[in-house]
Design an enzyme around this catalytic site. Structure first.
Site, PDB file in Angstrom:
ATOM      1  N   SER A  36       0.850  -1.069  -0.186  1.00 35.33           N
ATOM      2  CA  SER A  36      -0.403  -0.171   0.093  1.00 35.33           C
ATOM      3  C   SER A  36       0.548   1.209  -0.068  1.00 35.33           C
ATOM      4  O   SER A  36       1.971   1.279   0.375  1.00 35.33           O
ATOM      5  CB  SER A  36      -0.774  -0.147   0.886  1.00 35.33           C
ATOM      6  OG  SER A  36      -0.991   1.312   1.490  1.00 35.33           O
ATOM      7  N   TYR A  93      -1.328  -0.753  10.708  1.00 34.53           N
ATOM      8  CA  TYR A  93      -1.473  -1.121   8.723  1.00 34.53           C
ATOM      9  C   TYR A  93      -0.254  -0.543   8.332  1.00 34.53           C
ATOM     10  O   TYR A  93       0.950  -1.641   7.213  1.00 34.53           O
ATOM     11  CB  TYR A  93      -2.677  -0.368   8.535  1.00 34.53           C
ATOM     12  CG  TYR A  93      -2.901  -0.709   6.875  1.00 34.53           C
ATOM     13  CD1 TYR A  93      -3.657  -2.326   6.713  1.00 34.53           C
ATOM     14  CD2 TYR A  93      -2.091   0.123   5.746  1.00 34.53           C
ATOM     15  CE1 TYR A  93      -3.581  -2.166   5.105  1.00 34.53           C
ATOM     16  CE2 TYR A  93      -3.004  -0.309   5.029  1.00 34.53           C
ATOM     17  CZ  TYR A  93      -3.988  -1.231   4.643  1.00 34.53           C
ATOM     18  OH  TYR A  93      -3.840  -1.696   2.887  1.00 34.53           O
TER      19      TYR A  93
HETATM   20  P1  NAP Z   1     -11.286  -5.806   0.883  1.00 40.91           P
HETATM   21  O1  NAP Z   1     -12.274  -5.736  -0.058  1.00 40.91           O
HETATM   22  O2  NAP Z   1     -11.672  -5.735   2.036  1.00 40.91           O
HETATM   23  O3  NAP Z   1     -10.921  -7.678   0.810  1.00 40.91           O
HETATM   24  C1  NAP Z   1      -9.982  -8.526   1.275  1.00 40.91           C
HETATM   25  C2  NAP Z   1      -9.627  -9.943   1.480  1.00 40.91           C
HETATM   26  O4  NAP Z   1      -9.238 -10.227   1.478  1.00 40.91           O
HETATM   27  C3  NAP Z   1     -11.355 -10.430   0.975  1.00 40.91           C
HETATM   28  O5  NAP Z   1     -11.363 -11.014  -0.396  1.00 40.91           O
HETATM   29  C4  NAP Z   1     -11.373 -11.328   2.204  1.00 40.91           C
HETATM   30  O6  NAP Z   1     -11.923 -12.354   1.957  1.00 40.91           O
HETATM   31  C5  NAP Z   1      -9.816 -11.249   2.260  1.00 40.91           C
HETATM   32  N1  NAP Z   1      -8.819 -11.784   3.880  1.00 40.91           N
HETATM   33  C6  NAP Z   1      -9.544 -10.426   4.786  1.00 40.91           C
HETATM   34  N2  NAP Z   1      -8.386 -10.975   6.093  1.00 40.91           N
HETATM   35  C7  NAP Z   1      -8.642 -12.363   6.095  1.00 40.91           C
HETATM   36  C8  NAP Z   1      -8.200 -14.022   6.018  1.00 40.91           C
HETATM   37  N3  NAP Z   1      -7.294 -14.137   7.656  1.00 40.91           N
HETATM   38  N4  NAP Z   1      -7.415 -15.099   5.308  1.00 40.91           N
HETATM   39  C9  NAP Z   1      -7.781 -15.037   4.187  1.00 40.91           C
HETATM   40  N5  NAP Z   1      -8.330 -14.091   4.021  1.00 40.91           N
HETATM   41  C10 NAP Z   1      -8.605 -12.601   3.626  1.00 40.91           C
HETATM   42  O7  NAP Z   1      -9.732  -5.151   1.029  1.00 40.91           O
HETATM   43  P2  NAP Z   1      -9.203  -4.404  -0.544  1.00 40.91           P
HETATM   44  O8  NAP Z   1      -9.921  -3.238  -0.551  1.00 40.91           O
HETATM   45  O9  NAP Z   1      -9.945  -5.269  -2.045  1.00 40.91           O
HETATM   46  O10 NAP Z   1      -7.624  -4.718  -0.718  1.00 40.91           O
HETATM   47  C11 NAP Z   1      -7.190  -5.601  -0.923  1.00 40.91           C
HETATM   48  C12 NAP Z   1      -5.295  -5.523  -0.720  1.00 40.91           C
HETATM   49  O11 NAP Z   1      -4.964  -4.327  -1.548  1.00 40.91           O
HETATM   50  C13 NAP Z   1      -5.090  -5.777   1.363  1.00 40.91           C
HETATM   51  O12 NAP Z   1      -4.128  -6.008   1.100  1.00 40.91           O
HETATM   52  C14 NAP Z   1      -5.216  -3.743   0.806  1.00 40.91           C
HETATM   53  O13 NAP Z   1      -4.870  -4.071   2.078  1.00 40.91           O
HETATM   54  C15 NAP Z   1      -4.365  -3.282  -0.235  1.00 40.91           C
HETATM   55  N6  NAP Z   1      -4.962  -2.203  -0.095  1.00 40.91           N
HETATM   56  C16 NAP Z   1      -5.696  -1.340  -0.655  1.00 40.91           C
HETATM   57  C17 NAP Z   1      -6.210  -0.628  -0.651  1.00 40.91           C
HETATM   58  C18 NAP Z   1      -8.049   0.318  -0.659  1.00 40.91           C
HETATM   59  O14 NAP Z   1      -7.276   1.502  -1.322  1.00 40.91           O
HETATM   60  N7  NAP Z   1      -8.845  -0.260  -1.037  1.00 40.91           N
HETATM   61  C19 NAP Z   1      -5.111   0.439  -1.147  1.00 40.91           C
HETATM   62  C20 NAP Z   1      -4.136   0.150  -0.674  1.00 40.91           C
HETATM   63  C21 NAP Z   1      -4.036  -1.330  -0.576  1.00 40.91           C
HETATM   64  P3  NAP Z   1     -12.856 -12.849   4.037  1.00 40.91           P
HETATM   65  O15 NAP Z   1     -13.318 -11.676   4.288  1.00 40.91           O
HETATM   66  O16 NAP Z   1     -13.957 -13.613   3.059  1.00 40.91           O
HETATM   67  O17 NAP Z   1     -11.565 -13.695   4.160  1.00 40.91           O
END
Ligand code: NAP
Length: 250
Positions: free
Chosen positions: A145, A158
């Protein structure tokens, strides 16, 4: 010209995508299926995951698991290998936040994102590394991130987990490069997913004002970069962190 040949997606071996049940991971899964990769999807929500695997069609299977559980991760990798054979790619995307001001942060609150984001990434990399090294082929893409680069008030836990992923990526790139295994990170900015859906409107607007491209990112903006890092075009890139943020942290 490189003498290292990278096979076509369909022949390359399976790609494991964690956190595939929604958001960025789902966009990655959709994009990689369209590109022809066989996929192994990982997340905790078993029903959502198997529904998605079915919807995507192609050669896609669901492996419900908690990535912070080392035994579960080893089991997933063993099953994927049994079902698909060679593992070509690993996209460590699953992640979570547990925001709070540092001065009030409890040890439990500190630990939670480290367990999932950093340990989960390590567990999967550790479980596939020797297989990729033996195959003399592999691509690892870790989703970090911009917060791992800049830090953020209210996100010390985080930020530490995401900065850790960048250091882990560089170290593994150095260790595995000699076996033709590339390891890179992607650092998204503000992407429109459930993770960012609850932000108050004033914070959303303030962030938008800092983005030169004047829009929030979409899952597919990140997925395109992941696809690139898995492709033959990225064969000579390793240890890098590609920032995908519309210019937000310039
Ligand atoms: P999200 O919509 O909250 O999705 C998170 C995903 O991770 C879900 O599929 C969830 O599935 C899975 N997950 C969470 N905890 C888990 C665990 N303990 N074991 C297995 N699976 C798990 O998040 P997102 O925005 O798509 O983010 C995806 C990645 O991008 C993350 O690493 C996040 O930190 C990074 N990121 C996001 C942003 C942003 O602005 N959205 C910015 C920078 C980086 P389940 O709940 O079904 O397990």
């Amino acid at each position: 010209m490189s003498d290292v040949q990278t096979p076509s997606p369909a022949d390359s071996g399976v790609v494991i995508v964690t956190g595939a049940s929604r958001g960025i991971g789902k966009a990655v899964a959709q994009r990689l299926t369209a590109a022809g990769y066989p996929l192994a999807l990982v997340a905790r929500s078993a029903d959502t995951l198997s529904g998605l695997a079915e919807d995507l069609g192609g050669n896609v299977k669901a492996y419900p698991a908690d990535i912070s559980d080392w035994d579960a991760v080893q089991q997933v990798v063993a099953s994927v290998q049994e079902d698909f054979g060679a593992i070509y790619g690993l996209v460590n995307n699953a992640g979570m936040t547990r925001d709070g001001l540092f001065v009030r942060m409890t040890p439990e609150q500190w630990q939670a994102p480290l367990d999932v984001n950093l340990n989960g990434t390590f567990f999967f990399m550790r479980a596939v590394a020797s297989l990729m090294m033996r195959a003399r082929q592999g691509r690892i893409v870790n989703i970090s991130s911009v917060i791992g680069l800049t830090g953020n008030s209210g996100q010390a836990n985080y930020a530490a987990s995401k900065a850790g992923i960048i250091a882990l990526t560089k170290s593994v790139a150095k260790e595995l490069g000699g076996r033709n295994v590339n390891c890179n990170a992607v650092a998204p900015g503000f992407i429109n997913t459930e993770m960012t859906a609850d932000l108050p409107a004033n914070i959303r607007d303030a962030m938008l004002a800092q983005i030169p491209l004047k829009r929030l990112g979409e899952g597919n903006d990140v997925a395109g970069v992941v696809e690139f890092l898995l492709s033959p075009a990225a064969a000579y890139i390793t240890g890098q962190t590609l920032v995908v943020d519309g210019g937000m942290i310039l």
